[in-house]
Design a protein around this motif. Structure first.
Motif, PDB file in Angstrom:
ATOM      1  N   ILE A  89      52.464  31.227  40.821  1.00  0.00           N
ATOM      2  CA  ILE A  89      52.908  32.013  41.975  1.00  0.00           C
ATOM      3  C   ILE A  89      51.818  32.076  43.035  1.00  0.00           C
ATOM      4  CG2 ILE A  89      53.588  34.329  42.720  1.00  0.00           C
ATOM      5  CD1 ILE A  89      54.901  34.675  39.983  1.00  0.00           C
ATOM      6  N   SER A  90      50.573  32.264  42.619  1.00  0.00           N
ATOM      7  CA  SER A  90      49.462  32.336  43.573  1.00  0.00           C
ATOM      8  C   SER A  90      49.282  31.021  44.310  1.00  0.00           C
ATOM      9  CB  SER A  90      48.171  32.705  42.836  1.00  0.00           C
ATOM     10  OG  SER A  90      47.051  32.648  43.715  1.00  0.00           O
ATOM     11  N   PHE A  91      49.341  29.904  43.576  1.00  0.00           N
ATOM     12  CA  PHE A  91      49.090  28.602  44.198  1.00  0.00           C
ATOM     13  C   PHE A  91      50.165  28.255  45.222  1.00  0.00           C
ATOM     14  CE2 PHE A  91      48.930  23.953  44.413  1.00  0.00           C
ATOM     15  CZ  PHE A  91      47.564  23.762  44.589  1.00  0.00           C
ATOM     16  N   THR A  92      51.391  28.724  45.011  1.00  0.00           N
ATOM     17  CA  THR A  92      52.491  28.387  45.917  1.00  0.00           C
ATOM     18  C   THR A  92      52.804  29.506  46.911  1.00  0.00           C
ATOM     19  OG1 THR A  92      54.087  29.179  44.275  1.00  0.00           O
ATOM     20  CG2 THR A  92      53.543  26.832  44.242  1.00  0.00           C
ATOM     21  N   GLU A  93      52.032  30.573  46.912  1.00  0.00           N
ATOM     22  CA  GLU A  93      52.281  31.693  47.821  1.00  0.00           C
ATOM     23  C   GLU A  93      52.033  31.284  49.271  1.00  0.00           C
ATOM     24  OE1 GLU A  93      52.821  34.934  50.037  1.00  0.00           O
ATOM     25  OE2 GLU A  93      53.522  34.669  47.974  1.00  0.00           O
ATOM     26  N   PHE A  94      53.009  31.595  50.140  1.00  0.00           N
ATOM     27  CA  PHE A  94      52.886  31.215  51.547  1.00  0.00           C
ATOM     28  C   PHE A  94      52.865  32.407  52.500  1.00  0.00           C
ATOM     29  CE2 PHE A  94      55.361  30.514  55.495  1.00  0.00           C
ATOM     30  CZ  PHE A  94      54.409  29.777  56.197  1.00  0.00           C
ATOM     31  N   THR A  95      53.824  33.326  52.353  1.00  0.00           N
ATOM     32  CA  THR A  95      54.033  34.356  53.368  1.00  0.00           C
ATOM     33  C   THR A  95      52.798  35.213  53.592  1.00  0.00           C
ATOM     34  OG1 THR A  95      56.357  34.429  52.683  1.00  0.00           O
ATOM     35  CG2 THR A  95      55.569  36.190  54.110  1.00  0.00           C
ATOM     36  N   VAL A 153      46.910  41.144  44.044  1.00  0.00           N
ATOM     37  CA  VAL A 153      47.896  42.223  44.102  1.00  0.00           C
ATOM     38  C   VAL A 153      49.308  41.672  43.948  1.00  0.00           C
ATOM     39  CG1 VAL A 153      48.927  43.949  45.630  1.00  0.00           C
ATOM     40  CG2 VAL A 153      46.438  43.760  45.462  1.00  0.00           C
ATOM     41  N   LEU A 154      49.579  40.521  44.536  1.00  0.00           N
ATOM     42  CA  LEU A 154      50.919  39.936  44.483  1.00  0.00           C
ATOM     43  C   LEU A 154      51.308  39.470  43.082  1.00  0.00           C
ATOM     44  CD1 LEU A 154      50.912  37.875  47.798  1.00  0.00           C
ATOM     45  CD2 LEU A 154      52.274  39.902  47.311  1.00  0.00           C
ATOM     46  N   VAL A 155      50.345  38.945  42.334  1.00  0.00           N
ATOM     47  CA  VAL A 155      50.685  38.368  41.025  1.00  0.00           C
ATOM     48  C   VAL A 155      50.440  39.325  39.866  1.00  0.00           C
ATOM     49  CG1 VAL A 155      50.143  36.074  41.907  1.00  0.00           C
ATOM     50  CG2 VAL A 155      48.385  37.321  40.652  1.00  0.00           C
ATOM     51  N   MET A 156      49.739  40.426  40.103  1.00  0.00           N
ATOM     52  CA  MET A 156      49.396  41.320  38.998  1.00  0.00           C
ATOM     53  C   MET A 156      50.613  41.892  38.271  1.00  0.00           C
ATOM     54  SD  MET A 156      46.489  44.272  38.859  1.00  0.00           S
ATOM     55  CE  MET A 156      47.345  45.447  39.915  1.00  0.00           C
ATOM     56  N   PRO A 157      51.730  42.215  38.957  1.00  0.00           N
ATOM     57  CA  PRO A 157      52.892  42.724  38.200  1.00  0.00           C
ATOM     58  C   PRO A 157      53.393  41.761  37.132  1.00  0.00           C
ATOM     59  CG  PRO A 157      53.163  43.144  40.541  1.00  0.00           C
ATOM     60  CD  PRO A 157      51.958  42.266  40.406  1.00  0.00           C
ATOM     61  N   PHE A 158      53.289  40.458  37.379  1.00  0.00           N
ATOM     62  CA  PHE A 158      53.775  39.487  36.401  1.00  0.00           C
ATOM     63  C   PHE A 158      52.875  39.465  35.156  1.00  0.00           C
ATOM     64  CE2 PHE A 158      55.202  38.140  40.577  1.00  0.00           C
ATOM     65  CZ  PHE A 158      56.542  37.900  40.360  1.00  0.00           C
ATOM     66  N   VAL A 159      51.569  39.585  35.375  1.00  0.00           N
ATOM     67  CA  VAL A 159      50.641  39.644  34.244  1.00  0.00           C
ATOM     68  C   VAL A 159      50.843  40.939  33.474  1.00  0.00           C
ATOM     69  CG1 VAL A 159      48.225  39.628  33.552  1.00  0.00           C
ATOM     70  CG2 VAL A 159      48.970  38.229  35.485  1.00  0.00           C
ATOM     71  N   THR A 160      50.946  42.046  34.209  1.00  0.00           N
ATOM     72  CA  THR A 160      51.124  43.351  33.574  1.00  0.00           C
ATOM     73  C   THR A 160      52.394  43.379  32.738  1.00  0.00           C
ATOM     74  OG1 THR A 160      50.023  44.380  35.477  1.00  0.00           O
ATOM     75  CG2 THR A 160      51.230  45.828  33.986  1.00  0.00           C
ATOM     76  N   ARG A 161      53.457  42.818  33.279  1.00  0.00           N
ATOM     77  CA  ARG A 161      54.725  42.774  32.560  1.00  0.00           C
ATOM     78  C   ARG A 161      54.600  41.967  31.274  1.00  0.00           C
ATOM     79  NH1 ARG A 161      59.712  44.706  31.132  1.00  0.00           N
ATOM     80  NH2 ARG A 161      61.200  43.013  30.799  1.00  0.00           N
ATOM     81  N   ALA A 162      53.996  40.786  31.371  1.00  0.00           N
ATOM     82  CA  ALA A 162      53.867  39.914  30.199  1.00  0.00           C
ATOM     83  C   ALA A 162      53.037  40.583  29.106  1.00  0.00           C
ATOM     84  CB  ALA A 162      53.238  38.584  30.602  1.00  0.00           C
ATOM     85  N   VAL A 163      51.917  41.205  29.478  1.00  0.00           N
ATOM     86  CA  VAL A 163      51.057  41.849  28.488  1.00  0.00           C
ATOM     87  C   VAL A 163      51.727  43.099  27.926  1.00  0.00           C
ATOM     88  CG1 VAL A 163      48.814  42.946  28.118  1.00  0.00           C
ATOM     89  CG2 VAL A 163      48.983  40.923  29.582  1.00  0.00           C
TER      90      VAL A 163
END
Length: 263
Positions: free
Chosen positions: A195-201, A137-147
């Motif tokens: 982004i997923s690999f470095t996600e902390f919060t 859910v956190l990273v999907m906007p970046f993929v959606t934007r790029a595509v």
């Protein structure tokens, strides 16, 4: 005078943004067993400890697993939604777009806490399933934007010409549109993976001792130790991310994928 003031401001902002990175890189080679800046010498012993520490090794592979599944699922789901939003007009399109972009503005700790409650309701708390779903859910906007940007840059006349020549919608999608948007999909996947690999919060809420990712393991480490080992890991992540982004930009043209330069 105004030009000088402008470039002075830009330089100050760049220095402010890069200074923490420089400090991390320098403290990672400090030979003493405490974090100190400037370093009292040069030693790479903390890099050796970083790659041999058992908790970091386990967390690294956990991160690889979570990142692989989350980024791939985000690519599949995000690409589908990007194609729908780009190609069709339908009721609720604006609402769908708002939902797709919402993880960009919702604080990550809010999403993490929400997935923690959701996992508890389905007895999936702190398992791989909830970690992957939260990261997706956190990273999907970046993929959606790029595509979405890649689809917007595709010449619609190509698809219409193929259809007029008898190509089925499936063949138009797989033979014309898909090859043209592959760079955007690959670039979006790579950005999502970083982004997923470095996600902390959010990971702090949804991971446990068995599923903790590398940023969470680093946080747990600095709660007990104050040596430069975490600086060494951070330095390796900074260097690796920089190299990956440089390679991706050369291979896929991230400026065009992210609509930084659409000309």
């Amino acid at each position: 005078m105004r030009v000088f003031a402008f470039w002075s401001l830009v330089t100050a902002i760049l220095v402010y943004m890069t200074l923490p990175t420089i400090v991390v890189l320098m403290t990672s080679v400090n030979p003493t067993e405490i974090l100190a800046f400037p370093p009292e010498g040069i030693s790479f012993q903390w890099y050796q400890k970083a790659v041999t520490y058992p908790d970091f090794q386990t967390a690294f592979w956990n991160g690889i697993v979570v990142t692989s599944f989350a980024s791939t699922l985000a690519l599949i789901v995000g690409s589908t939604f990007a194609w729908l939003v780009n190609r069709y007009e339908f009721a609720g399109r604006g609402v769908l777009e708002a939902v797709l972009w919402s993880p960009l503005i919702i604080p990550h700790f809010t999403l993490g806490f929400g997935f923690l409650l959701l996992g508890g309701a389905f007895r999936l708390q702190q398992g791989y399933v909830m970690v992957v779903l939260a990261h997706m859910v956190l990273v999907m906007p970046f993929v959606t934007r790029a595509v979405y940007v890649s689809l917007a840059n595709v010449d619609g006349d190509l698809s219409r010409a193929a259809a007029n020549l008898g190509a089925s919608p499936f063949h138009v999608l797989t033979r014309i549109e898909l090859p043209l948007v592959l760079p955007g999909m690959a670039g979006g996947w790579l950005i999502a993976a970083v982004i997923s690999f470095t996600e902390f919060t959010a990971s702090l809420y949804v991971t446990g001792s068995r599923t903790q990712t590398l940023p969470v393991a680093m946080y747990n480490y600095i709660r007990e130790y104050a040596d430069p080992t975490v600086s060494a890991i951070s330095a390796m992540l900074i260097i690796a991310t920089t190299l990956l982004m440089f390679i991706a930009d050369r291979a896929f043209g991230l400026r065009r994928v992210l609509a930084i330069d659409t000309h």
